[in-house]
Motif scaffolding. Structure first.
Motif, PDB file in Angstrom:
ATOM      1  N   ILE A  59       3.684 -11.371   1.644  1.00 30.21           N
ATOM      2  CA  ILE A  59       4.606 -10.802   0.664  1.00 30.21           C
ATOM      3  C   ILE A  59       5.949 -10.466   1.309  1.00 30.21           C
ATOM      4  O   ILE A  59       6.006  -9.935   2.417  1.00 30.21           O
ATOM      5  CB  ILE A  59       3.997  -9.522   0.037  1.00 30.21           C
ATOM      6  N   THR A  63       9.325 -11.276  -3.347  1.00 29.69           N
ATOM      7  CA  THR A  63       8.141 -11.884  -3.952  1.00 29.69           C
ATOM      8  C   THR A  63       7.817 -11.237  -5.299  1.00 29.69           C
ATOM      9  O   THR A  63       7.836 -10.017  -5.437  1.00 29.69           O
ATOM     10  CB  THR A  63       6.926 -11.749  -3.025  1.00 29.69           C
ATOM     11  N   LYS A  64       7.519 -12.070  -6.280  1.00 35.64           N
ATOM     12  CA  LYS A  64       7.094 -11.612  -7.602  1.00 35.64           C
ATOM     13  C   LYS A  64       5.616 -11.934  -7.802  1.00 35.64           C
ATOM     14  O   LYS A  64       5.107 -12.934  -7.291  1.00 35.64           O
ATOM     15  CB  LYS A  64       7.922 -12.276  -8.704  1.00 35.64           C
ATOM     16  N   ALA A  65       4.949 -11.097  -8.587  1.00 39.57           N
ATOM     17  CA  ALA A  65       3.520 -11.290  -8.820  1.00 39.57           C
ATOM     18  C   ALA A  65       3.232 -12.651  -9.459  1.00 39.57           C
ATOM     19  O   ALA A  65       2.221 -13.291  -9.145  1.00 39.57           O
ATOM     20  CB  ALA A  65       2.988 -10.162  -9.699  1.00 39.57           C
ATOM     21  N   ALA A 120       6.976  -5.553  -1.377  1.00 47.93           N
ATOM     22  CA  ALA A 120       7.465  -6.026  -2.667  1.00 47.93           C
ATOM     23  C   ALA A 120       7.963  -4.866  -3.527  1.00 47.93           C
ATOM     24  O   ALA A 120       7.845  -3.690  -3.174  1.00 47.93           O
ATOM     25  CB  ALA A 120       6.361  -6.787  -3.393  1.00 47.93           C
ATOM     26  N   ASP A 121       8.493  -5.212  -4.687  1.00 50.82           N
ATOM     27  CA  ASP A 121       8.959  -4.238  -5.658  1.00 50.82           C
ATOM     28  C   ASP A 121       7.815  -3.320  -6.079  1.00 50.82           C
ATOM     29  O   ASP A 121       6.642  -3.710  -6.058  1.00 50.82           O
ATOM     30  CB  ASP A 121       9.527  -4.979  -6.880  1.00 50.82           C
ATOM     31  N   GLU A 123       6.731  -2.447  -8.843  1.00 52.54           N
ATOM     32  CA  GLU A 123       5.928  -2.912  -9.969  1.00 52.54           C
ATOM     33  C   GLU A 123       4.995  -4.056  -9.594  1.00 52.54           C
ATOM     34  O   GLU A 123       4.146  -4.444 -10.398  1.00 52.54           O
ATOM     35  CB  GLU A 123       6.853  -3.363 -11.109  1.00 52.54           C
ATOM     36  N   PHE A 124       5.153  -4.613  -8.409  1.00 52.37           N
ATOM     37  CA  PHE A 124       4.349  -5.762  -7.995  1.00 52.37           C
ATOM     38  C   PHE A 124       2.846  -5.504  -8.105  1.00 52.37           C
ATOM     39  O   PHE A 124       2.117  -6.312  -8.718  1.00 52.37           O
ATOM     40  CB  PHE A 124       4.738  -6.160  -6.567  1.00 52.37           C
ATOM     41  N   ASP A 127       1.608  -5.463 -11.677  1.00 52.45           N
ATOM     42  CA  ASP A 127       1.658  -6.765 -12.340  1.00 52.45           C
ATOM     43  C   ASP A 127       0.445  -7.627 -12.012  1.00 52.45           C
ATOM     44  O   ASP A 127       0.240  -8.674 -12.645  1.00 52.45           O
ATOM     45  CB  ASP A 127       2.942  -7.510 -11.947  1.00 52.45           C
TER      46      ASP A 127
END
Length: 278
Positions: A59, A63-65, A120-121, A123-124, A127
């Motif tokens: 990650i 990186t997005k989920a 990661a963010d 919210e990762f 998600d």
């Protein structure tokens, strides 16, 4: 088959229990601990000991989920349509499978590593809640439901850079890798340097733990730094006497650049050694 560590990886009794409990419960194992304590290596050695495939998802901050599930390559489809390529008529040709998809369709139960999830963010983790819980997801472009053939063994690592959401933590089995004791560290070193001289090892361990005990260090040296340092000591044939305090006073260990990784810690250590010599 229960995990008991490997010849290359010394796992404490608590860590062995955590790994086997997560496998039994079929929950992701969330591993925390200082950088360099073998969190990522655990997944590699677990896959090796079970003789199964290791799928690694490293990650990054960007990186997005969704990338772990799949991505739709609209740019390639547009380009192919302009060139008159027949592939454009099947949208499935432009679906790029992610690491979770790879793990879900594996014929044999794999080990899936989600490495450094806290990069990661925020919210990762949220998600991925449904996918990690239900072991399935929906591909809207192809109207396809992807479901795990065999529930993967999931290892998730974190360096505690961010707090993880409670809803995510509830779905994981948690273990914190404590820093090895001197006795445990001797076992770790023996894996990498089975023929190291005992006097050198004991002097190096004493110097290493003395450095770790210095108050105010921004980055304490970890197991990986100790291994690098020992490799240099052996290569340069540094005698044990060079690592020991002279006249009971503190000294700077040779090749300390392998242990201390920023200028603040080096200045602090040098200052404390200077004060101890006065």
């Amino acid at each position: 088959m229960a995990f008991q560590g490997t010849q290359k990886y010394i796992a404490s009794a608590d860590l062995q229990l955590a790994v086997n409990a997560a496998i039994t419960l079929e929950r992701p194992l969330l591993i925390k601990g200082e950088p360099g304590t073998g969190k990522t290596l655990l997944a590699e050695e677990l896959a090796s000991s079970l003789n199964v495939e290791l799928i690694q998802w490293h990650i990054k901050s960007t990186t997005k989920a969704q990338q772990g599930l799949y991505e739709y390559d609209a740019v390639s489809r547009l380009r192919d349509s302009q060139l008159g390529d027949e592939r454009v008529h099947d949208i499935g040709n432009y679906i790029v499978k992610g690491k979770l998809w790879e793990a879900f369709e594996a014929e044999q139960r794999p080990v899936l590593l989600i490495d450094e999830i806290d990069k990661a963010d925020i919210e990762f983790p949220n998600d991925l809640l449904l996918e990690l819980d239900k072991m399935e997801f929906y591909v809207y472009e192809t109207q396809q439901r992807v479901k795990a053939q065999n529930r993967p063994i999931i290892i998730i690592t974190s360096n505690n850079e961010k707090e993880l959401p409670d809803a995510f933590l509830r779905r994981c089995f948690f273990h914190y890798i404590k820093f090895p004791t001197p006795d445990e560290m001797r076992e770790v070193v023996a894996v990498h340097f089975p023929d190291i001289k005992k006097r050198l090892l004991e002097a190096a361990l004493e110097a290493f733990f003395n450095v770790r005990d210095v108050p105010g260090l921004k980055k304490k040296p970890s197991t990986s730094e100790l291994i690098d340092w020992l490799k240099l000591l052996v290569a340069e044939d540094i005698p044990a006497e060079a690592l020991q305090d002279k006249d009971g006073k503190s000294s700077i260990p040779p090749l300390y650049g392998a242990l201390l990784k920023n200028e603040q810690d080096i200045h602090l250590f040098e200052k404390l050694v200077f004060m101890a010599r006065r």
